[in-house]
Design an enzyme around this catalytic site. Structure first.
Site, PDB file in Angstrom:
ATOM      1  N   GLU A 197       0.811  -1.217   0.000  1.00 30.79           N
ATOM      2  CA  GLU A 197       0.000   0.000   0.000  1.00 30.79           C
ATOM      3  C   GLU A 197       0.847   1.271   0.000  1.00 30.79           C
ATOM      4  OE1 GLU A 197      -3.066  -0.021   2.945  1.00 30.79           O
ATOM      5  OE2 GLU A 197      -4.002  -1.858   2.183  1.00 30.79           O
ATOM      6  N   GLU A 208      -5.147  -9.396   1.323  1.00 31.67           N
ATOM      7  CA  GLU A 208      -5.972  -9.263   2.531  1.00 31.67           C
ATOM      8  C   GLU A 208      -7.430  -9.284   2.086  1.00 31.67           C
ATOM      9  OE1 GLU A 208      -5.189  -5.618   4.586  1.00 31.67           O
ATOM     10  OE2 GLU A 208      -3.042  -6.037   4.877  1.00 31.67           O
ATOM     11  N   TYR A 251      -7.619 -11.720   6.462  1.00 28.88           N
ATOM     12  CA  TYR A 251      -7.072 -10.861   7.505  1.00 28.88           C
ATOM     13  C   TYR A 251      -7.937 -11.029   8.760  1.00 28.88           C
ATOM     14  CZ  TYR A 251      -4.879  -6.731   9.552  1.00 28.88           C
ATOM     15  OH  TYR A 251      -4.167  -5.880  10.359  1.00 28.88           O
TER      16      TYR A 251
END
Length: 479
Positions: free
Chosen positions: A160, A264, A296
């Site tokens: 990210e 995730e 996740y």
């Protein structure tokens, strides 16, 4: 007599290596492939960072605690997991026990090379400052620590880093890190280990991110991502393929030239989570575009995503989420999702061009930062005194901690089951444990695959005993 002992010793060494090692996974086109069986590999996984990033330090990590790894590997094996993702790693810690335990359980590891510590990651606001030899030395130390484990599936070069707050140049620096990682692996590792990126599900720039990282730059081979991970939480509660936008993701990545998977997933806006997205993710539509995903996350933390609860008295409670996910996994048609498809393995990347980028302000040039001379030297020579891991033998072992089901009943007989014939863990194959409140959980004697594993473990134990005897005898022989 001496050559005879040598021959037996060599054969036994080879057998023990195969017994304890899963097959390395490689990338072919848009699929992960078992390098030996040539079957397609679908990630059925969970994100693993007990305590979160705040519990991490540079001397220990989730893969340096043998007792916790043994417990968690057995519980993941029971759940049906075949892959974990670990975010923060201490490269100089000893990971041999944990890596060997997960390997013996048939569970692969996808590892992030970055950390929240100083000089541990790219700064998305000034990547040209953080891209330096100090940062890359730590990255290469992570590679050294895990390169010899056959269940090291892949490395994430970033997580990210590209989002609404990042500066325009960040994608180019991600490719620079990937290039350096892949160059280092090519020089210092005896097999290829895929390198890729984990993206935030920011729909405005998602496909630009994927296109930028997956295209092929002319006359340059190593900065391209080998795979693309997506952190997606769009399916919440009892949603649907269309309501969640999974149909859009499937269409978007249908023509991808690299493996794509959820790095995730598992929205917790509706609790307990029922994980109905599992059937869509591994269903016929999505499995042609995506290679599975990682839920996740493993342990319950302050953000409320845990499958298990670690209690203060060193006991463990399997949350309702764990049971719900186990039920969803048990319904998967593994033969369908693991079948290799020549049309997918033969896909080739598109050439990089500005036309691939559609969002204003997203980088649309492909001038990757040059490899500075001191970085080139570091890649050539490697970091000094780096810790390099090695696989150890593991035996089937009962979990010593008390484990409760979601109703508070004790689950008896949970055991780490060593897979003795190069098997990857699969849902329903390696279940163990029974509680008085749940009689539906299968015991090892209830399935032929479990009987086979038990037989293989016994055979391996016998062979290892013989191996030990020969080693003892070999110690007295002058070679």
């Amino acid at each position: 007599m001496i050559p005879s002992y040598r021959g037996i010793l060599t054969a036994l060494c080879a057998f023990v290596t195969t017994v304890w090692a899963v097959h390395p996974v490689v990338v072919q086109g848009k699929d992960f492939i078992d390098s030996v069986t040539k079957q397609r590999f679908q990630i059925i996984g969970v994100d693993y960072q007990p305590g979160g990033s705040s519990a991490f330090n540079d001397s220990s990590d989730p893969l340096s605690d043998k007792a916790s790894c043994l417990r968690d590997a057995a519980l993941m094996q029971r759940l049906g997991v075949n892959t974990i993702r670990v975010y923060n790693l201490a490269p100089d810690a000893n990971h041999d026990d944990c890596a060997s335990i997960f390997n013996a359980a048939g569970i692969y590891m996808i590892l992030d090379v970055n950390s929240p510590l100083p000089n541990g990651s790219l700064d998305r606001t000034a990547p040209w400052e953080s891209y330096n030899p100090t940062y890359l030395e730590r990255v290469f130390r992570v590679v050294e620590a895990f390169k010899n484990y056959p269940n090291t599936l892949a490395f994430f070069a970033g997580n990210e880093v590209i989002n609404e707050d990042s500066v325009e140049q960040v994608p180019a620096y991600i490719r620079a890190v990937q290039r350096d990682l892949k160059d280092y692996i090519a020089k210092h590792v005896s097999r290829s280990i895929p390198v890729g990126y984990s993206a935030a599900d920011v729909r405005d720039i998602l496909m630009d991110t994927a296109n930028y990282l997956s295209c092929q730059i002319q006359n340059e081979t190593s900065s391209r991502s080998d795979f693309f991970g997506l952190n997606s939480y769009s399916w919440c509660g009892d949603s649907s393929y269309t309501t969640s936008g999974y149909d859009v993701l499937t269409e978007s990545f249908a023509n991808a030239s690299l493996p794509v998977f959820f790095s995730e997933y598992g929205c917790n806006k509706v609790q307990p989570r029922i994980f109905t997205e599992v059937q869509a993710l591994y269903g016929q539509d999505m499995t042609q575009a995506l290679s599975g995903g990682l839920v996740y996350e493993w342990t319950q933390e302050a953000n409320g995503y845990g499958l298990i609860q670690l209690n203060d008295n060193n006991t463990v409670t399997l949350r309702v989420d764990y049971g719900n996910l186990q039920k969803q996994y048990s319904q998967l048609d593994l033969s369908q999702i693991e079948s290799a498809n020549a049309t997918q393995t033969s896909v080739t990347p598109v050439k990089c061009s500005a036309s691939l980028i559609t969002t204003s302000g997203f980088l649309n040039t492909f001038d990757i930062p040059s490899q500075l001379p001191n970085i080139t030297t570091l890649i050539d020579n490697g970091p000094s005194n780096a810790n390099t891991g090695k696989l150890d033998s593991v035996s089937s072992t009962p979990v010593s901690q008390t484990v409760y089901d979601s109703n508070g009943e004790t689950i008896q007989g949970i055991t780490l089951n060593v897979l003795a014939d190069d098997k990857t863990n699969s849902p329903g194959d390696n279940t163990s444990g029974n509680s008085s409140s749940s009689t539906s959980t299968a015991t090892p004697s209830a399935s032929s695959s479990s009987k086979k594993s038990a037989a293989n473990t016994q055979a391996s134990s016998t062979l290892l005993t013989a191996f030990g005897a020969i080693l003892a005898l070999a110690g007295s022989i002058v070679w």
